[in-house]
Design a protein around this motif. Sequence first.
Motif, PDB file in Angstrom:
ATOM      1  N   VAL A  82       0.840  -1.202   0.000  1.00 48.89           N
ATOM      2  CA  VAL A  82       0.000   0.000   0.000  1.00 48.89           C
ATOM      3  C   VAL A  82       0.876   1.253   0.000  1.00 48.89           C
ATOM      4  N   VAL A  83       1.870   1.263   0.870  1.00 45.80           N
ATOM      5  CA  VAL A  83       2.748   2.426   0.971  1.00 45.80           C
ATOM      6  C   VAL A  83       3.546   2.611  -0.318  1.00 45.80           C
ATOM      7  N   PHE A  84       4.174   1.536  -0.782  1.00 46.46           N
ATOM      8  CA  PHE A  84       5.031   1.620  -1.970  1.00 46.46           C
ATOM      9  C   PHE A  84       4.218   2.009  -3.203  1.00 46.46           C
ATOM     10  N   ASP A  85       3.059   1.380  -3.385  1.00 51.05           N
ATOM     11  CA  ASP A  85       2.239   1.672  -4.562  1.00 51.05           C
ATOM     12  C   ASP A  85       1.788   3.127  -4.582  1.00 51.05           C
ATOM     13  N   GLN A  86       1.447   3.644  -3.396  1.00 52.10           N
ATOM     14  CA  GLN A  86       0.958   5.007  -3.357  1.00 52.10           C
ATOM     15  C   GLN A  86       2.055   6.020  -3.655  1.00 52.10           C
ATOM     16  N   TYR A  87       3.232   5.788  -3.117  1.00 50.49           N
ATOM     17  CA  TYR A  87       4.349   6.700  -3.377  1.00 50.49           C
ATOM     18  C   TYR A  87       4.764   6.673  -4.841  1.00 50.49           C
ATOM     19  N   THR A  88       4.751   5.497  -5.438  1.00 53.47           N
ATOM     20  CA  THR A  88       5.259   5.363  -6.803  1.00 53.47           C
ATOM     21  C   THR A  88       4.201   5.612  -7.873  1.00 53.47           C
ATOM     22  N   ALA A  89       2.958   5.846  -7.464  1.00 57.24           N
ATOM     23  CA  ALA A  89       1.888   6.063  -8.434  1.00 57.24           C
ATOM     24  C   ALA A  89       2.062   7.380  -9.191  1.00 57.24           C
ATOM     25  N   ASN A  90       2.725   8.353  -8.556  1.00 51.75           N
ATOM     26  CA  ASN A  90       2.942   9.659  -9.188  1.00 51.75           C
ATOM     27  C   ASN A  90       4.421  10.003  -9.091  1.00 51.75           C
ATOM     28  N   PRO A  91       5.229   9.522 -10.038  1.00 49.69           N
ATOM     29  CA  PRO A  91       6.689   9.723  -9.969  1.00 49.69           C
ATOM     30  C   PRO A  91       7.098  11.185  -9.876  1.00 49.69           C
ATOM     31  N   GLU A  92       6.417  12.058 -10.609  1.00 56.55           N
ATOM     32  CA  GLU A  92       6.798  13.474 -10.596  1.00 56.55           C
ATOM     33  C   GLU A  92       6.649  14.060  -9.199  1.00 56.55           C
ATOM     34  N   ALA A  93       5.502  13.834  -8.573  1.00 50.49           N
ATOM     35  CA  ALA A  93       5.271  14.374  -7.242  1.00 50.49           C
ATOM     36  C   ALA A  93       6.236  13.766  -6.227  1.00 50.49           C
ATOM     37  N   ALA A  94       6.518  12.465  -6.378  1.00 51.19           N
ATOM     38  CA  ALA A  94       7.438  11.797  -5.452  1.00 51.19           C
ATOM     39  C   ALA A  94       8.835  12.386  -5.544  1.00 51.19           C
ATOM     40  N   GLN A  95       9.294  12.618  -6.763  1.00 55.67           N
ATOM     41  CA  GLN A  95      10.629  13.189  -6.955  1.00 55.67           C
ATOM     42  C   GLN A  95      10.704  14.610  -6.410  1.00 55.67           C
ATOM     43  N   LEU A  96       9.676  15.414  -6.679  1.00 59.34           N
ATOM     44  CA  LEU A  96       9.659  16.797  -6.192  1.00 59.34           C
ATOM     45  C   LEU A  96       9.621  16.838  -4.662  1.00 59.34           C
ATOM     46  N   ARG A  97       8.807  15.985  -4.074  1.00 54.70           N
ATOM     47  CA  ARG A  97       8.700  15.971  -2.624  1.00 54.70           C
ATOM     48  C   ARG A  97      10.024  15.543  -1.984  1.00 54.70           C
ATOM     49  N   HIS A  98      10.672  14.553  -2.571  1.00 51.15           N
ATOM     50  CA  HIS A  98      11.968  14.100  -2.062  1.00 51.15           C
ATOM     51  C   HIS A  98      12.995  15.225  -2.139  1.00 51.15           C
ATOM     52  N   LYS A  99      13.006  15.939  -3.241  1.00 50.30           N
ATOM     53  CA  LYS A  99      13.942  17.047  -3.415  1.00 50.30           C
ATOM     54  C   LYS A  99      13.659  18.152  -2.399  1.00 50.30           C
ATOM     55  N   LEU A 100      12.390  18.440  -2.155  1.00 55.99           N
ATOM     56  CA  LEU A 100      12.011  19.484  -1.203  1.00 55.99           C
ATOM     57  C   LEU A 100      12.433  19.099   0.209  1.00 55.99           C
ATOM     58  N   HIS A 152      11.077  -0.877   3.497  1.00 57.96           N
ATOM     59  CA  HIS A 152      10.294  -0.103   2.531  1.00 57.96           C
ATOM     60  C   HIS A 152      11.027   1.157   2.106  1.00 57.96           C
ATOM     61  N   ASN A 153      11.571   1.901   3.071  1.00 56.80           N
ATOM     62  CA  ASN A 153      12.256   3.156   2.752  1.00 56.80           C
ATOM     63  C   ASN A 153      13.483   2.910   1.880  1.00 56.80           C
ATOM     64  N   ASP A 154      14.158   1.790   2.110  1.00 56.99           N
ATOM     65  CA  ASP A 154      15.314   1.455   1.280  1.00 56.99           C
ATOM     66  C   ASP A 154      14.884   1.227  -0.166  1.00 56.99           C
ATOM     67  N   HIS A 155      13.788   0.502  -0.363  1.00 56.31           N
ATOM     68  CA  HIS A 155      13.289   0.272  -1.724  1.00 56.31           C
ATOM     69  C   HIS A 155      12.794   1.568  -2.350  1.00 56.31           C
ATOM     70  N   LEU A 156      12.179   2.424  -1.548  1.00 53.63           N
ATOM     71  CA  LEU A 156      11.701   3.690  -2.090  1.00 53.63           C
ATOM     72  C   LEU A 156      12.865   4.568  -2.524  1.00 53.63           C
ATOM     73  N   ARG A 157      13.942   4.584  -1.733  1.00 54.72           N
ATOM     74  CA  ARG A 157      15.120   5.363  -2.134  1.00 54.72           C
ATOM     75  C   ARG A 157      15.722   4.813  -3.422  1.00 54.72           C
ATOM     76  N   MET A 158      15.766   3.482  -3.546  1.00 63.94           N
ATOM     77  CA  MET A 158      16.263   2.884  -4.792  1.00 63.94           C
ATOM     78  C   MET A 158      15.396   3.311  -5.964  1.00 63.94           C
ATOM     79  N   TRP A 159      14.081   3.297  -5.752  1.00 65.23           N
ATOM     80  CA  TRP A 159      13.167   3.678  -6.821  1.00 65.23           C
ATOM     81  C   TRP A 159      13.340   5.152  -7.193  1.00 65.23           C
ATOM     82  N   LEU A 160      13.559   6.002  -6.213  1.00 67.80           N
ATOM     83  CA  LEU A 160      13.757   7.423  -6.494  1.00 67.80           C
ATOM     84  C   LEU A 160      15.026   7.655  -7.311  1.00 67.80           C
ATOM     85  N   ARG A 161      16.079   6.872  -7.010  1.00 71.16           N
ATOM     86  CA  ARG A 161      17.331   7.013  -7.769  1.00 71.16           C
ATOM     87  C   ARG A 161      17.198   6.432  -9.170  1.00 71.16           C
ATOM     88  N   GLU A 162      16.559   5.282  -9.263  1.00 68.85           N
ATOM     89  CA  GLU A 162      16.415   4.590 -10.542  1.00 68.85           C
ATOM     90  C   GLU A 162      15.120   3.792 -10.509  1.00 68.85           C
TER      91      GLU A 162
END
Length: 229
Positions: A82-100, A152-162
Motif C-alpha cells: 500500500v505504501v510503496f504503490d501510493q508513493y510510486t503512483a505519481n513519480p513526478e510528485a514523489a521526486q519533487l517531494r523528495h527534493k524538497l 520499505h524506505n530502502d526500496h523507495l530510495r532505490m526507486w527514487l534514484r532509478e
Amino acid sequence: MIPSSAVPSAALNLLITQGFDATSVDELATAAGISRSTFFRRFGSKENMVFADQEMIITHVETTLAASSVDATQTLIDAAHVVFDQYTANPEAAQLRHKLLSSVPSLRERELVSTHRYERAFYQFLARRDLVSTPAAHALGLGISAGLVAIHNDHLRMWLREPHSTDRTKLAHDVLIFLERFSDVLNPNDELRKPASAAPSVVVSVLPAGADEQSILDAVAKALRERQH
C-alpha cells in the motif's frame, strides 16, 4: 482507492524554486489552481500540504491492517505494498517531494514523525492480533515494525534514484525474507502444527570380541530389519 497524489506538483515545484519560507500561501493556492480559503480548508498550512499524501497513506495502511483476515505475514506485506504503490503512483510528485524534503530541515524532522507513525501502525496491528503480549514478543514486535519501515524506505530510495531498480515484487520478496525470521512471533500456531521429531532409534547388537567391520555392519542391519517387523 485514494488519489495518487493530494499535493499538486506545481505547488511543490514552486516551493523548490522559490524556497519554502519565501513562498506564500496565496502563491501556492494559485499554483494549485484553488482559492486561498480552499487551500486552508484542504491543507491547513504549507507544511501540511507537503505531507498531505502521507496522511492519506497512513490512513490507508491502518485500514488495510484493520480489515485484513489473512495471516500476519501476508497482511504486513500487503500493507508495505500500500505504501510503496501510493508513493510510486505519481513519480513526478514523489521526486519533487523528495527534493524538497532534502533541502528543508524542518520538513525532514516532520518526515521522521511520519516514520514513527508507520511503525506504530504496524505494532498496533501485532498487538490486536495478540502477538506481542509477552515482554520478549513486545521487544521483537518493535523490531519487526521498525524493520518493515526500514526495508520499505530502502526500496523507495532505490526507486527514487532509478525507477527500474526495484518494484513491488522485489519489495515483497525482501519483506517476506525478513518476516520469516520472526515466524514464531507472527505465526505461533504454526509451531503447534509442526509434527514432533521422531525419537532416535537405538539398536543394540551383541558380537564376539574381535568382530570385523563387516560383521558389525551385518549385525546392525539385521537388528534394524527385525525392528521394522
